[in-house]
Design a protein around this motif. Structure first.
Motif, PDB file in Angstrom:
ATOM      1  N   MET A   1       0.847  -1.165   0.000  1.00  0.00           N
ATOM      2  CA  MET A   1       0.000   0.000   0.000  1.00  0.00           C
ATOM      3  C   MET A   1       0.899   1.236   0.000  1.00  0.00           C
ATOM      4  O   MET A   1       1.957   1.244   0.604  1.00  0.00           O
ATOM      5  N   ASP A   2       0.457   2.251  -0.689  1.00  0.00           N
ATOM      6  CA  ASP A   2       1.190   3.511  -0.760  1.00  0.00           C
ATOM      7  C   ASP A   2       0.322   4.624  -0.192  1.00  0.00           C
ATOM      8  O   ASP A   2      -0.892   4.643  -0.402  1.00  0.00           O
ATOM      9  N   LEU A   3       0.964   5.547   0.522  1.00  0.00           N
ATOM     10  CA  LEU A   3       0.262   6.714   1.069  1.00  0.00           C
ATOM     11  C   LEU A   3       0.710   7.962   0.323  1.00  0.00           C
ATOM     12  O   LEU A   3       1.907   8.167   0.101  1.00  0.00           O
ATOM     13  N   TYR A   4      -0.265   8.782  -0.049  1.00  0.00           N
ATOM     14  CA  TYR A   4      -0.030  10.075  -0.684  1.00  0.00           C
ATOM     15  C   TYR A   4      -0.685  11.119   0.209  1.00  0.00           C
ATOM     16  O   TYR A   4      -1.890  11.073   0.432  1.00  0.00           O
ATOM     17  N   ILE A   5       0.122  12.038   0.723  1.00  0.00           N
ATOM     18  CA  ILE A   5      -0.371  13.016   1.691  1.00  0.00           C
ATOM     19  C   ILE A   5      -0.076  14.404   1.134  1.00  0.00           C
ATOM     20  O   ILE A   5       1.084  14.753   0.904  1.00  0.00           O
ATOM     21  N   PHE A  66       1.560   3.116  10.960  1.00  0.00           N
ATOM     22  CA  PHE A  66       2.484   4.013  10.282  1.00  0.00           C
ATOM     23  C   PHE A  66       1.943   5.440  10.283  1.00  0.00           C
ATOM     24  O   PHE A  66       2.676   6.392  10.572  1.00  0.00           O
ATOM     25  N   THR A  67       0.670   5.587   9.973  1.00  0.00           N
ATOM     26  CA  THR A  67       0.057   6.921   9.931  1.00  0.00           C
ATOM     27  C   THR A  67       0.110   7.585  11.299  1.00  0.00           C
ATOM     28  O   THR A  67       0.408   8.779  11.402  1.00  0.00           O
ATOM     29  N   ARG A  68      -0.156   6.838  12.355  1.00  0.00           N
ATOM     30  CA  ARG A  68      -0.073   7.393  13.717  1.00  0.00           C
ATOM     31  C   ARG A  68       1.356   7.813  14.048  1.00  0.00           C
ATOM     32  O   ARG A  68       1.585   8.876  14.620  1.00  0.00           O
ATOM     33  N   THR A  69       2.335   6.971  13.683  1.00  0.00           N
ATOM     34  CA  THR A  69       3.747   7.294  13.934  1.00  0.00           C
ATOM     35  C   THR A  69       4.140   8.551  13.173  1.00  0.00           C
ATOM     36  O   THR A  69       4.813   9.434  13.718  1.00  0.00           O
ATOM     37  N   HIS A  88      -4.281  15.962   3.741  1.00  0.00           N
ATOM     38  CA  HIS A  88      -5.180  15.000   3.089  1.00  0.00           C
ATOM     39  C   HIS A  88      -4.397  13.718   2.820  1.00  0.00           C
ATOM     40  O   HIS A  88      -3.384  13.752   2.122  1.00  0.00           O
ATOM     41  N   VAL A  89      -4.867  12.611   3.384  1.00  0.00           N
ATOM     42  CA  VAL A  89      -4.179  11.329   3.255  1.00  0.00           C
ATOM     43  C   VAL A  89      -4.983  10.421   2.327  1.00  0.00           C
ATOM     44  O   VAL A  89      -6.173  10.190   2.563  1.00  0.00           O
ATOM     45  N   GLU A  90      -4.331   9.939   1.287  1.00  0.00           N
ATOM     46  CA  GLU A  90      -4.946   9.011   0.336  1.00  0.00           C
ATOM     47  C   GLU A  90      -4.149   7.722   0.337  1.00  0.00           C
ATOM     48  O   GLU A  90      -2.917   7.748   0.353  1.00  0.00           O
ATOM     49  N   GLN A  91      -4.838   6.596   0.331  1.00  0.00           N
ATOM     50  CA  GLN A  91      -4.194   5.274   0.266  1.00  0.00           C
ATOM     51  C   GLN A  91      -4.464   4.655  -1.096  1.00  0.00           C
ATOM     52  O   GLN A  91      -5.584   4.696  -1.591  1.00  0.00           O
TER      53      GLN A  91
END
Length: 99
Positions: A1-5, A66-69, A88-91
């Motif tokens: 999974m990739d996060l785009y913020i 990971f997001t919390r960290t 804005h966080v997108e997965q």
């Protein structure tokens, strides 16, 4: 999974925020083995820039941790205070080929 913020940054905060974000990303790389990238949309609107952090290869089961960290690290570093408005966080996940 990739996060785009993505989020907005006041031009006056760009230089200090850059250092803080790169420090957070170095910590995440060392502690969790997840490298981050930092991008910026070309140009500005009303003195604001749009920035994007990218984190790839996060296991779906650990995405919430990971997001919390990451959120905690941004607060601790002072980076969160330099961001204008909401982050804005997108997965996204890889598309599996059809069988």
């Amino acid at each position: 999974m990739d996060l785009y913020i993505y989020y907005r940054v006041d031009r006056a905060h760009a230089t200090p925020l850059f250092g803080k974000i790169k420090g957070v990303q170095a910590m995440l790389q060392a502690r969790l083995g997840i490298a981050g990238a930092l991008k910026r949309r070309p140009g500005e609107q009303d003195g604001l820039q749009t920035w994007m952090e990218i984190y790839q290869g996060i296991l779906p089961a650990s995405a919430e941790d990971f997001t919390r960290t990451l959120d905690r690290a941004l607060e601790d570093s002072g980076a969160a205070a330099l961001i204008r408005g909401e982050r804005h966080v997108e997965q996204f996940e890889d598309v599996a080929p059809c069988a």
